[in-house]
Design a protein around this motif. Structure first.
Motif, PDB file in Angstrom:
ATOM      1  N   ALA A 143       0.835  -1.202   0.000  1.00  0.00           N
ATOM      2  CA  ALA A 143       0.000   0.000   0.000  1.00  0.00           C
ATOM      3  C   ALA A 143       0.869   1.251   0.000  1.00  0.00           C
ATOM      4  O   ALA A 143       0.499   2.273  -0.583  1.00  0.00           O
ATOM      5  CB  ALA A 143      -0.930  -0.010   1.213  1.00  0.00           C
ATOM      6  N   GLY A 144       2.056   1.167   0.631  1.00  0.00           N
ATOM      7  CA  GLY A 144       2.959   2.311   0.663  1.00  0.00           C
ATOM      8  C   GLY A 144       3.449   2.689  -0.725  1.00  0.00           C
ATOM      9  O   GLY A 144       3.551   3.876  -1.053  1.00  0.00           O
ATOM     10  N   LEU A 145       3.755   1.678  -1.546  1.00  0.00           N
ATOM     11  CA  LEU A 145       4.223   1.960  -2.901  1.00  0.00           C
ATOM     12  C   LEU A 145       3.100   2.554  -3.744  1.00  0.00           C
ATOM     13  O   LEU A 145       3.313   3.467  -4.539  1.00  0.00           O
ATOM     14  CB  LEU A 145       4.760   0.683  -3.552  1.00  0.00           C
ATOM     15  N   VAL A 146       1.888   2.039  -3.560  1.00  0.00           N
ATOM     16  CA  VAL A 146       0.742   2.604  -4.266  1.00  0.00           C
ATOM     17  C   VAL A 146       0.563   4.064  -3.876  1.00  0.00           C
ATOM     18  O   VAL A 146       0.387   4.947  -4.727  1.00  0.00           O
ATOM     19  CB  VAL A 146      -0.544   1.814  -3.966  1.00  0.00           C
ATOM     20  N   SER A 147       0.627   4.340  -2.581  1.00  0.00           N
ATOM     21  CA  SER A 147       0.462   5.702  -2.092  1.00  0.00           C
ATOM     22  C   SER A 147       1.527   6.630  -2.676  1.00  0.00           C
ATOM     23  O   SER A 147       1.242   7.749  -3.100  1.00  0.00           O
ATOM     24  CB  SER A 147       0.528   5.719  -0.559  1.00  0.00           C
ATOM     25  N   HIS A 148       2.774   6.144  -2.729  1.00  0.00           N
ATOM     26  CA  HIS A 148       3.868   6.944  -3.284  1.00  0.00           C
ATOM     27  C   HIS A 148       3.647   7.211  -4.768  1.00  0.00           C
ATOM     28  O   HIS A 148       3.860   8.335  -5.256  1.00  0.00           O
ATOM     29  CB  HIS A 148       5.199   6.225  -3.085  1.00  0.00           C
ATOM     30  N   ALA A 149       3.199   6.209  -5.505  1.00  0.00           N
ATOM     31  CA  ALA A 149       2.981   6.362  -6.938  1.00  0.00           C
ATOM     32  C   ALA A 149       1.852   7.335  -7.244  1.00  0.00           C
ATOM     33  O   ALA A 149       1.819   7.934  -8.313  1.00  0.00           O
ATOM     34  CB  ALA A 149       2.692   4.999  -7.560  1.00  0.00           C
ATOM     35  N   LEU A 150       0.934   7.501  -6.294  1.00  0.00           N
ATOM     36  CA  LEU A 150      -0.212   8.382  -6.506  1.00  0.00           C
ATOM     37  C   LEU A 150       0.084   9.839  -6.160  1.00  0.00           C
ATOM     38  O   LEU A 150      -0.744  10.719  -6.415  1.00  0.00           O
ATOM     39  CB  LEU A 150      -1.393   7.894  -5.672  1.00  0.00           C
ATOM     40  N   LYS A 151       1.265  10.114  -5.608  1.00  0.00           N
ATOM     41  CA  LYS A 151       1.573  11.484  -5.171  1.00  0.00           C
ATOM     42  C   LYS A 151       1.440  12.526  -6.275  1.00  0.00           C
ATOM     43  O   LYS A 151       0.927  13.623  -6.035  1.00  0.00           O
ATOM     44  CB  LYS A 151       2.965  11.531  -4.550  1.00  0.00           C
ATOM     45  N   PRO A 152       1.923  12.242  -7.509  1.00  0.00           N
ATOM     46  CA  PRO A 152       1.750  13.263  -8.559  1.00  0.00           C
ATOM     47  C   PRO A 152       0.291  13.639  -8.793  1.00  0.00           C
ATOM     48  O   PRO A 152      -0.022  14.797  -9.052  1.00  0.00           O
ATOM     49  CB  PRO A 152       2.369  12.597  -9.796  1.00  0.00           C
ATOM     50  N   LEU A 153      -0.606  12.664  -8.685  1.00  0.00           N
ATOM     51  CA  LEU A 153      -2.023  12.950  -8.879  1.00  0.00           C
ATOM     52  C   LEU A 153      -2.586  13.767  -7.727  1.00  0.00           C
ATOM     53  O   LEU A 153      -3.440  14.630  -7.914  1.00  0.00           O
ATOM     54  CB  LEU A 153      -2.804  11.644  -9.025  1.00  0.00           C
ATOM     55  N   GLN A 154      -2.074  13.500  -6.519  1.00  0.00           N
ATOM     56  CA  GLN A 154      -2.490  14.291  -5.369  1.00  0.00           C
ATOM     57  C   GLN A 154      -1.992  15.725  -5.503  1.00  0.00           C
ATOM     58  O   GLN A 154      -2.726  16.688  -5.248  1.00  0.00           O
ATOM     59  CB  GLN A 154      -1.956  13.666  -4.079  1.00  0.00           C
ATOM     60  N   GLN A 155      -0.735  15.882  -5.933  1.00  0.00           N
ATOM     61  CA  GLN A 155      -0.150  17.213  -6.054  1.00  0.00           C
ATOM     62  C   GLN A 155      -0.854  18.069  -7.098  1.00  0.00           C
ATOM     63  O   GLN A 155      -0.931  19.289  -6.952  1.00  0.00           O
ATOM     64  CB  GLN A 155       1.337  17.090  -6.386  1.00  0.00           C
ATOM     65  N   MET A 156      -1.380  17.440  -8.135  1.00  0.00           N
ATOM     66  CA  MET A 156      -2.072  18.209  -9.173  1.00  0.00           C
ATOM     67  C   MET A 156      -3.561  18.378  -8.877  1.00  0.00           C
ATOM     68  O   MET A 156      -4.308  18.943  -9.667  1.00  0.00           O
ATOM     69  CB  MET A 156      -1.881  17.563 -10.545  1.00  0.00           C
ATOM     70  N   GLY A 157      -4.003  17.873  -7.729  1.00  0.00           N
ATOM     71  CA  GLY A 157      -5.391  18.046  -7.324  1.00  0.00           C
ATOM     72  C   GLY A 157      -6.368  17.121  -8.009  1.00  0.00           C
ATOM     73  O   GLY A 157      -7.574  17.363  -7.996  1.00  0.00           O
ATOM     74  N   ALA A 158      -5.864  16.025  -8.561  1.00  0.00           N
ATOM     75  CA  ALA A 158      -6.738  15.085  -9.251  1.00  0.00           C
ATOM     76  C   ALA A 158      -7.401  14.103  -8.300  1.00  0.00           C
ATOM     77  O   ALA A 158      -8.458  13.545  -8.609  1.00  0.00           O
ATOM     78  CB  ALA A 158      -5.954  14.317 -10.309  1.00  0.00           C
ATOM     79  N   ILE A 159      -6.766  13.854  -7.148  1.00  0.00           N
ATOM     80  CA  ILE A 159      -7.328  12.950  -6.145  1.00  0.00           C
ATOM     81  C   ILE A 159      -7.173  13.563  -4.763  1.00  0.00           C
ATOM     82  O   ILE A 159      -6.336  14.447  -4.541  1.00  0.00           O
ATOM     83  CB  ILE A 159      -6.649  11.560  -6.165  1.00  0.00           C
ATOM     84  N   GLN A 160      -7.975  13.092  -3.840  1.00  0.00           N
ATOM     85  CA  GLN A 160      -7.847  13.449  -2.429  1.00  0.00           C
ATOM     86  C   GLN A 160      -7.442  12.192  -1.668  1.00  0.00           C
ATOM     87  O   GLN A 160      -8.154  11.175  -1.718  1.00  0.00           O
ATOM     88  CB  GLN A 160      -9.169  13.975  -1.874  1.00  0.00           C
ATOM     89  N   MET A 161      -6.291  12.236  -1.018  1.00  0.00           N
ATOM     90  CA  MET A 161      -5.815  11.075  -0.277  1.00  0.00           C
ATOM     91  C   MET A 161      -6.400  11.063   1.123  1.00  0.00           C
ATOM     92  O   MET A 161      -6.552  12.107   1.773  1.00  0.00           O
ATOM     93  CB  MET A 161      -4.288  11.093  -0.197  1.00  0.00           C
ATOM     94  N   TYR A 162      -6.707   9.859   1.613  1.00  0.00           N
ATOM     95  CA  TYR A 162      -7.153   9.634   2.973  1.00  0.00           C
ATOM     96  C   TYR A 162      -6.277   8.551   3.597  1.00  0.00           C
ATOM     97  O   TYR A 162      -5.398   8.001   2.932  1.00  0.00           O
ATOM     98  CB  TYR A 162      -8.631   9.221   3.002  1.00  0.00           C
ATOM     99  N   THR A 163      -6.505   8.236   4.839  1.00  0.00           N
ATOM    100  CA  THR A 163      -5.684   7.244   5.523  1.00  0.00           C
ATOM    101  C   THR A 163      -5.764   5.889   4.852  1.00  0.00           C
ATOM    102  O   THR A 163      -4.755   5.200   4.682  1.00  0.00           O
ATOM    103  CB  THR A 163      -6.123   7.107   6.998  1.00  0.00           C
ATOM    104  N   ARG A 164      -6.941   5.514   4.443  1.00  0.00           N
ATOM    105  CA  ARG A 164      -7.148   4.171   3.896  1.00  0.00           C
ATOM    106  C   ARG A 164      -7.425   4.139   2.406  1.00  0.00           C
ATOM    107  O   ARG A 164      -7.615   3.061   1.842  1.00  0.00           O
ATOM    108  CB  ARG A 164      -8.303   3.497   4.635  1.00  0.00           C
ATOM    109  N   GLY A 165      -7.439   5.263   1.767  1.00  0.00           N
ATOM    110  CA  GLY A 165      -7.746   5.260   0.342  1.00  0.00           C
ATOM    111  C   GLY A 165      -7.715   6.646  -0.248  1.00  0.00           C
ATOM    112  O   GLY A 165      -7.101   7.559   0.298  1.00  0.00           O
TER     113      GLY A 165
END
Length: 217
Positions: A48-70
């Motif tokens: 899950a940590g690697l998935v979370s890390h890979a999603l950082k660019p999408l979080q930074q551009m405002g495409a997703i909102q990260m939460y503790t579990r998803g």
């Protein structure tokens, strides 16, 4: 700060976000936009940590909102354009040929398990084409195309382009709209732009994302 994804991370973006248990194609065609990291990680066979890390660019551009579990899709259009940029269509080519047939005849005799994308994929989804086109782009198995169309010819102007079929695509009777869009975006013809413009209108009829209500917090 790391801004460039590794090949592995780019693959995770595709496999886990685009093709995860709740997929981008389902956002555009069903309207689902919430994903859980644990489920995605299990589906992809990574942490899950690697998935979370890979999603950082999408979080930074405002495409997703990260939460503790998803996370929650806030702007699927941004995700789609991000995928367009990391997609390397020509790296997935397994068979090329210049077949002495019109595209309509090629489409009619491809192996039965092949799945059309790009121009033909658009035509099959909407029943029309915004411009004439000169290539058939399809997901399939190289050996099956060699049996039907002969040995591959790696010419500069192929009219039959076969891409390595992703195991996830086998789940669908037709290639999802998001995949068709990304494949068109990676083709360099003038008429690909005509198809893209029409497909954008179809895709943009879907709301951009979820309501950011903290359901995965």
């Amino acid at each position: 700060m790391k801004n460039v994804l590794s090949r592995e991370e780019a693959s995770i973006i595709k496999d886990c976000l685009i093709w995860g248990d709740v997929k981008l194609h389902r956002f555009y065609e069903v309207g689902v936009y919430r994903l859980r990291l644990r489920e995605i990680a299990s589906s992809c066979g990574v942490s899950a940590g690697l998935v979370s890390h890979a999603l950082k660019p999408l979080q930074q551009m405002g495409a997703i909102q990260m939460y503790t579990r998803g996370f929650e899709v806030l702007d699927a259009w941004k995700i789609l354009l991000f995928w367009c940029n990391v997609r390397r269509l020509w790296a997935d080519v397994v068979y090329l040929n210049r077949v002495d047939m019109p595209v309509e005849k090629i489409e009619g005799i491809v192996p039965p398990k092949a799945s059309f994308t790009a121009y033909t994929g658009f035509k099959h989804r909407f029943g029309y084409v915004p411009a004439d086109y000169g290539e058939v782009v399809v997901y399939g198995v190289a050996e099956e195309f060699e049996e039907r169309f002969g040995e591959a010819q790696y010419t500069e102007r192929p009219n039959l382009i076969v891409l390595k079929i992703d195991e996830h695509l086998l789940k669908f009777s037709k290639i999802p709209l998001a995949q068709i869009y990304v494949d068109l975006w990676n083709l360099g013809t003038w008429y690909a732009r005509e198809f893209i413009a029409k497909l954008e209108k179809h895709l943009q009829q879907t709301p951009v994302g979820g309501g950011n209500d903290g359901i995965l917090a």
